[in-house]
Design a protein around this motif. Structure first.
Motif: not given
Length: 184
Positions: A15-21, A110-118, A120-126
């Protein structure tokens, strides 16, 4: 001396969440403190080197995941707990990687994090760039994401917040221990 189980292990975060790394690093530290040898294959770093020749179209995404799976298997065959932290949007590719690993040693988290949370936490601005049309084929925006059907661990928000990296790492480490992947 490393006390790694003789079975190869591959832990995969999707999942494309900043938490994965962050989770991958926390888990690696947690296991290291317990005496286990780990290595993190981070999707961003892999794209700069080994898979630098690949784009983000569907065919190249498939090849990216295949290569990461093969590298993870090499680490696992050497007795290293390989933690692959990457976006893997398609069930077919995840299943193909699972098939590479013998003895059910593929642990999918599976990091089941809602898209809106991802977003909001988008450190790279992608996400912002994808929403503006400057990045094409972005998972969850203009490219589909197929949630896992058979993952071993699902991490979700608790009271509307992401669990701490330490709590997530402890959950994964506990699963590994309870299921015989770790030996004292």
């Amino acid at each position: 001396m490393c006390c790694v189980d003789h079975r190869p292990q591959w832990i995969r975060f999707i999942l494309d969440d900043p938490s994965k790394s962050t989770l991958a690093c926390s888990l690696s530290r947690e296991l290291h403190h317990k005496g286990y040898l780990t290595y993190i294959l981070d999707g961003d770093n892999i794209r700069h080197g080994l898979n630098g020749d690949l784009s983000f179209n569907a065919e190249d995404r498939t090849e990216n995941i295949r290569r990461v799976g093969e590298v993870a298997k090499l680490f696992a065959d050497a007795g290293v707990i390989c933690i692959a932290s990457l976006i893997s949007p398609y069930i077919k590719e995840r299943d193909a990687c699972r098939a590479i690993m013998p003895d059910s040693s593929f642990i999918e988290v599976f990091l089941n994090i809602p898209l809106e949370v991802c977003e909001a936490r988008d450190p790279k601005g992608l996400y912002r760039l994808a929403r503006a049309g400057k990045i094409k084929g972005f998972t969850g925006i203009d490219d589909p994401y197929e949630p896992p059907l058979n993952c071993e661990i699902t991490i979700e928000l608790e009271d509307g917040k992401c669990p701490t990296p330490k709590a997530m790492a402890e959950e994964v480490a506990s699963f590994l221990d309870k299921n015989g992947f770790l030996q004292s």
